[in-house]
Scaffold this active site. Structure first.
Site, short mmCIF file in Angstrom:
data_model
loop_
_atom_site.label_atom_id
_atom_site.label_comp_id
_atom_site.label_asym_id
_atom_site.label_seq_id
_atom_site.Cartn_x
_atom_site.Cartn_y
_atom_site.Cartn_z
NE ARG A 52 -13.33 11.22 7.97
CZ ARG A 52 -12.21 11.55 7.61
NH1 ARG A 52 -12.09 11.91 6.79
NH2 ARG A 52 -11.34 11.48 8.72
CE LYS A 151 -9.48 8.15 9.45
NZ LYS A 151 -8.20 8.01 8.90
CD GLU A 184 -7.74 7.35 -0.28
OE1 GLU A 184 -8.05 8.45 0.69
OE2 GLU A 184 -8.49 6.29 -0.05
N1 PXG Z 1 -7.08 8.97 3.02
C1 PXG Z 1 -6.93 8.13 3.98
C2 PXG Z 1 -6.95 6.63 3.36
C3 PXG Z 1 -6.87 8.22 5.42
O1 PXG Z 1 -6.63 7.32 6.12
C4 PXG Z 1 -7.16 10.65 4.53
C5 PXG Z 1 -7.12 10.18 3.29
C6 PXG Z 1 -6.87 12.06 4.85
O2 PXG Z 1 -8.08 12.46 5.50
P1 PXG Z 1 -8.21 13.70 6.37
O3 PXG Z 1 -9.62 13.77 7.05
O4 PXG Z 1 -7.29 13.43 7.77
O5 PXG Z 1 -7.75 15.06 5.85
C7 PXG Z 1 -6.85 9.98 5.66
C8 PXG Z 1 -6.63 10.08 7.03
C9 PXG Z 1 -2.91 8.10 11.11
C10 PXG Z 1 -3.81 8.91 10.59
O6 PXG Z 1 -2.87 7.87 12.43
C11 PXG Z 1 -4.21 8.65 9.55
C12 PXG Z 1 -5.29 9.30 9.03
C13 PXG Z 1 -5.50 10.78 9.70
C14 PXG Z 1 -4.86 10.94 10.98
C15 PXG Z 1 -4.08 10.12 11.51
O7 PXG Z 1 -2.23 7.21 10.58
N2 PXG Z 1 -5.71 9.45 7.77
#
Ligand code: PXG
Length: 285
Positions: A52, A151, A184
């Site tokens: 990703r 991201k 989301e």
């Molecule tokens: N949507 C958004 C906008 C995100 O930033 C997810 C969904 C979930 O994705 P994953 O791959 O984690 O299942 C995210 C993930 C942080 C932090 O430090 C943020 C995320 C993941 C880990 C830590 O705020 N966002």
């Protein structure tokens, strides 16, 4: 505790881990990142996170000076150097230092940074009782402006929505897309359950393709739960039997109230609890 931070192939004590103030990652949010998690010394779905990261980089024409395999090794090296068994890993690739102008071609040295640290978890109580969330008035980025699939280091869209949530006393907030459909949450994907069917917005709702979301979809299929990736509105959520969020930090967390409407029984439902347990087993196995 002082951490060892990986920058461009070398480990530095955190006090000495620095990058330029001319880096376009800082000046313009021009870069990409990942948030990963280690369980028992092993990074969960490392290859998928790295994939990703490379896809995000590709979408912004940012060439990462490592192969995906080397990037995976760098992640493993960084958790080992920090003696991390269970923790959080943040990888960042910036455009690098350039001039005080937008032109990315003036940046010739992308910075690859990997930080490994302890993870801050939501309190246990929230997993037992479930979260209350609100819908933010800030909508998710229009995919034609900045694709939510990237991201990127530009997280202001999510931060503004998170602020709305926090102002309302909620640690997460629901974000709609430009069509008014459910996208989301600020750092989590969303699922709902209705008549035993698990539903989550499709990628074209303008969302990040969550690694946890993918894992939960797989676990549901294994459990014989029907999964639909379909357009959802707030109305679907209000009348759902269950709702939960997924994310690297949150794992699977129940939601019991949205915009003052109680979801289902007002307690975490059976499908949510089953998937939460299955995810727990998957990550701790
Ligand atoms: N949507 C958004 C906008 C995100 O930033 C997810 C969904 C979930 O994705 P994953 O791959 O984690 O299942 C995210 C993930 C942080 C932090 O430090 C943020 C995320 C993941 C880990 C830590 O705020 N966002």
């Amino acid at each position: 505790m002082s951490r060892q931070v990986y920058i461009n192939g070398q480990l530095f004590p955190q006090e000495e881990a620095t990058i330029s103030v001319f880096d376009h990652g800082l000046l313009y949010g021009d870069g990409v990142f990942e948030g990963l998690r280690a369980y028992g010394g092993k990074i969960f779905r490392l290859e998928q996170h790295v994939r990703r990261l490379y896809e995000s980089a590709k979408a912004i024409c940012l060439e990462i000076p490592l192969s995906e395999t080397e990037m995976c090794q760098a992640h493993n090296e960084t958790i080992a150097a920090n003696d991390i068994q269970d923790g959080y890993i943040r990888s960042i690739v910036t455009r690098g230092a350039g001039t005080l102008g937008l032109d990315p071609n003036r940046c010739s040295n992308p910075q690859v940074i990997i930080i490994a640290d302890a993870i801050t978890l939501y309190p246990d109580e929230l997993y037992e009782k479930g979260l209350e969330i609100i819908t933010a008035s800030t909508i998710r980025n229009h995919p034609a402006a900045l694709s939510p699939r990237i991201k990127s280091l530009n997280y202001l869209n999510n931060i503004l929505a998170k602020m709305e949530g926090l102002q309302a006393g909620c640690i997460e907030a629901l974000m709609l897309n430009h069509k008014g459909e459910i996208a989301e949450c600020t750092g989590d994907n969303i699922f709902l359950v209705r008549d035993g069917v698990l539903m989550t917005p499709p990628m074209d709702a303008g969302i990040l393709g969550g690694v946890t979301r993918d894992a939960v979809v797989e676990l549901a299929a294994e459990a014989g739960i029907e999964v639909q990736k379909v357009t959802l509105t707030r109305h679907d959520l209000f009348i759902a039997d269950e709702c939960f969020l997924t994310g690297t930090a949150a794992e699977v967390i129940p939601v019991v109230k949205v915009d003052d409407r109680t979801i289902g029984s007002g307690k975490p439902g059976p499908v949510t609890l089953d998937l939460k347990e299955r995810f727990h087993k998957l990550t701790r196995s």
